[in-house]
Design a protein around this motif. Structure first.
Motif, mmCIF file in Angstrom:
data_model
loop_
_atom_site.group_PDB
_atom_site.id
_atom_site.type_symbol
_atom_site.label_atom_id
_atom_site.label_comp_id
_atom_site.label_asym_id
_atom_site.label_seq_id
_atom_site.Cartn_x
_atom_site.Cartn_y
_atom_site.Cartn_z
ATOM 1 N N PRO A 1 0.661 -0.950 0.088
ATOM 2 C CA PRO A 1 -0.075 0.038 -0.628
ATOM 3 C C PRO A 1 0.741 1.648 0.009
ATOM 4 N N TYR A 2 0.028 2.087 -0.493
ATOM 5 C CA TYR A 2 1.123 3.711 -0.657
ATOM 6 C C TYR A 2 -0.462 4.734 -0.367
ATOM 7 N N ARG B 1 8.093 9.124 -1.896
ATOM 8 C CA ARG B 1 9.644 8.632 -1.577
ATOM 9 C C ARG B 1 9.527 7.078 -3.218
ATOM 10 N N MET B 2 8.176 7.243 -3.259
ATOM 11 C CA MET B 2 8.972 5.244 -3.940
ATOM 12 C C MET B 2 8.837 6.523 -5.338
ATOM 13 N N VAL B 3 8.960 7.385 -5.926
ATOM 14 C CA VAL B 3 9.161 7.758 -7.211
ATOM 15 C C VAL B 3 10.897 8.732 -7.398
ATOM 16 N N SER B 4 10.832 9.606 -6.270
ATOM 17 C CA SER B 4 11.643 10.264 -6.018
ATOM 18 C C SER B 4 13.637 9.756 -5.423
ATOM 19 N N GLY C 1 21.141 10.766 -1.510
ATOM 20 C CA GLY C 1 21.555 9.723 -2.854
ATOM 21 C C GLY C 1 19.752 8.619 -2.663
ATOM 22 N N ALA C 2 20.099 8.456 -2.871
ATOM 23 C CA ALA C 2 19.440 6.810 -3.894
ATOM 24 C C ALA C 2 18.576 6.012 -2.458
ATOM 25 N N ALA C 3 17.642 6.725 -1.290
ATOM 26 C CA ALA C 3 17.361 5.693 -0.158
ATOM 27 C C ALA C 3 16.181 5.315 -0.323
ATOM 28 N N TRP C 4 16.185 3.367 0.593
ATOM 29 C CA TRP C 4 15.615 2.526 0.821
ATOM 30 C C TRP C 4 15.647 2.176 1.864
ATOM 31 N N LYS C 5 15.421 2.187 3.000
ATOM 32 C CA LYS C 5 14.796 1.049 4.154
ATOM 33 C C LYS C 5 16.034 1.600 4.773
ATOM 34 N N GLY C 6 16.295 1.805 5.136
ATOM 35 C CA GLY C 6 17.933 2.895 5.888
ATOM 36 C C GLY C 6 18.691 2.504 4.951
ATOM 37 N N ARG C 7 19.265 2.630 3.751
ATOM 38 C CA ARG C 7 20.421 2.226 2.624
ATOM 39 C C ARG C 7 20.577 3.638 2.337
ATOM 40 N N THR C 8 21.820 4.105 1.833
ATOM 41 C CA THR C 8 21.602 4.957 0.728
ATOM 42 C C THR C 8 22.920 4.916 -0.272
#
Length: 418
Positions: free
Chosen positions: A293-294, A302-305, A403-410
């Motif tokens: 869900p979004y 955040r998903m797009v950027s 940068g590209a950040a996702w679930k605690g990682r960049t």
């Protein structure tokens, strides 16, 4: 006036010269009750389903049971790779396997990503290696149990070094029971090395209705499916949520090592397979859905950027060209209509209205695919404006070091990675 005319010309070109991207008829053929569609393989090949997962306990109950319940005639096994989850993803996966049964499930963890690897591709690498070793060992054991008189000649035996296909699927993707069977059938019948389906994303909230169908629409505009599916075409893309990959093609392309730094890994994967001589296919899904869900704008943003500026290769000039292009193509038509009304200039009004009508009309097939009201079609300029702002925000975050950040990682841009 001239800008409005340019916008109308751009839409005429997009509709007729950009691979008919707006059409939604690129689907896997359905197999009818009288044997229509691709024929079944003589012998069903082995498949390893690799599921990279990081903190996915919220969606696993709606997705993993669908994989366990796959009605596949050949050997198949699921490898869920827990990428350092802190929410009990691995434990939940084992509990679901015990509850639902079905295909065998192995849960393993690869540890922290190696230098220069994204977390997802590090998990995929581990899953592919684990699957190849496991299935090769199973085949060897089966061969040792055969009677001498029943043994096949080496020339007649299928490749025993490992799995035949890999199904790379995300932890939020739910599959209909015949999904794997139809993917393999299509690959075998058409000699395809990669078969990918763009999962139908969840559309339930107002923000999802406004933004999600447009996400797939813009993706198809950037990578027209008809161009992707041309054997000799240069365009290559895949949808990372559902990718069936022939193992031999993966080895030939050096997957995943050659794309280990890729944030947009699905497109990089497809490019690698196609450049190494493989045949690929991409289409919209009828039997594959995302259950993630979004519900709020921030989550969609955040998903797009997180990867928009990566798509532009972190190049400021490409960013400026993209912003200008989005403005001319999507924002000028409604602006021309308003300006034409306010200044009583019928020609400007007509140009803007014509371009806006072509834009809205091209969006209708995607709205129908997502079973949404067609009143969203005239709102596409608003959605495009949001995507423009998301892209700019992605660039700003990159230059701020986020940068590209996702679930605690960049992740740094590839050239800056070690």
């Amino acid at each position: 006036m001239w800008i409005a005319a340019g916008s109308l010309a751009a839409w005429l070109w997009l509709l007729l010269g950009q691979g008919f991207f707006w059409r939604t008829d690129i689907r896997l053929p359905r197999r009818g009750p009288v044997g229509s569609g691709p024929p079944e393989p003589v012998g069903w090949p082995s498949v390893a389903v690799v599921v990279p997962a990081r903190d996915e306990s919220a969606v696993l109950p709606a997705s993993l049971p669908s994989l366990l319940a796959q009605d596949y005639p050949g050997p198949a096994e699921i490898f869920l790779i827990d990428d350092g989850s802190s929410d009990g993803t691995g434990k939940l996966a084992r509990e679901l396997a015990e509850e639902y049964g079905g295909l065998p499930l192995t849960v393993d963890s690869p540890g922290e990503p190696g230098p220069g690897w994204t977390g997802k591709l590090w998990a995929v690498r581990h899953g592919m290696a684990l699957a190849t070793t496991r299935i090769a060992a199973d085949r060897k054991d089966d061969g040792n149990h055969e009677d001498d008189g029943d043994r096949k000649d080496e020339g007649d035996r299928k490749d025993d070094v490992g799995v035949d296909y890999l199904l790379l699927t995300d932890a939020d993707i739910a599959h209909e029971p015949d999904s794997l069977r139809e993917l393999v059938r299509a690959a075998e019948a058409n000699g395809l090395d990669l078969v990918s389906q763009m999962a139908r994303l969840r559309v339930a909230t107002c923000w999802e209705r406004l933004i999600v169908p447009a996400f797939v629409y813009f993706f198809a505009q950037l990578y027209p499916f008809r161009w992707v599916n041309r054997p000799r075409g240069r365009t290559a893309a895949a949808a990372g949520g559902c990718v069936l990959l022939r193992r031999e093609a993966a080895e030939r392309a050096g997957i995943p090592e050659t794309i280990r730094q890729s944030v947009i890994d699905d497109v990089a994967l497809a490019r690698g397979v196609k450049r190494s001589g493989g045949r690929i296919w991409l289409g919209l899904a009828d039997r594959v859905d995302s259950v993630r869900p979004y519900p709020r704008l921030g989550e969609l943003w955040r998903m797009v950027s997180r990867s928009a500026y990566t798509q532009l290769r972190h190049h400021p000039l490409l960013l400026l060209m993209t912003v200008a292009g989005l403005a001319v193509v999507y924002l000028v038509p409604p602006a021309a209509v308003v300006a034409g009304v306010l200044t009583e200039r019928p020609a400007l009004l007509a140009l803007g209205a014509a371009a806006w009508a072509l834009m809205a009309g091209s969006y209708i097939p995607m709205l129908r695919y997502y079973r949404q009201t067609l009143w969203l079609a005239p709102l596409l300029p608003l959605t495009a404006l949001l995507y423009l702002l998301m892209t700019v925000d992605s660039a700003v975050r990159h230059h701020l070091g986020q940068g590209a950040a996702w679930k605690g990682r960049t992740y740094a841009r590839p050239s800056a990675a070690p």
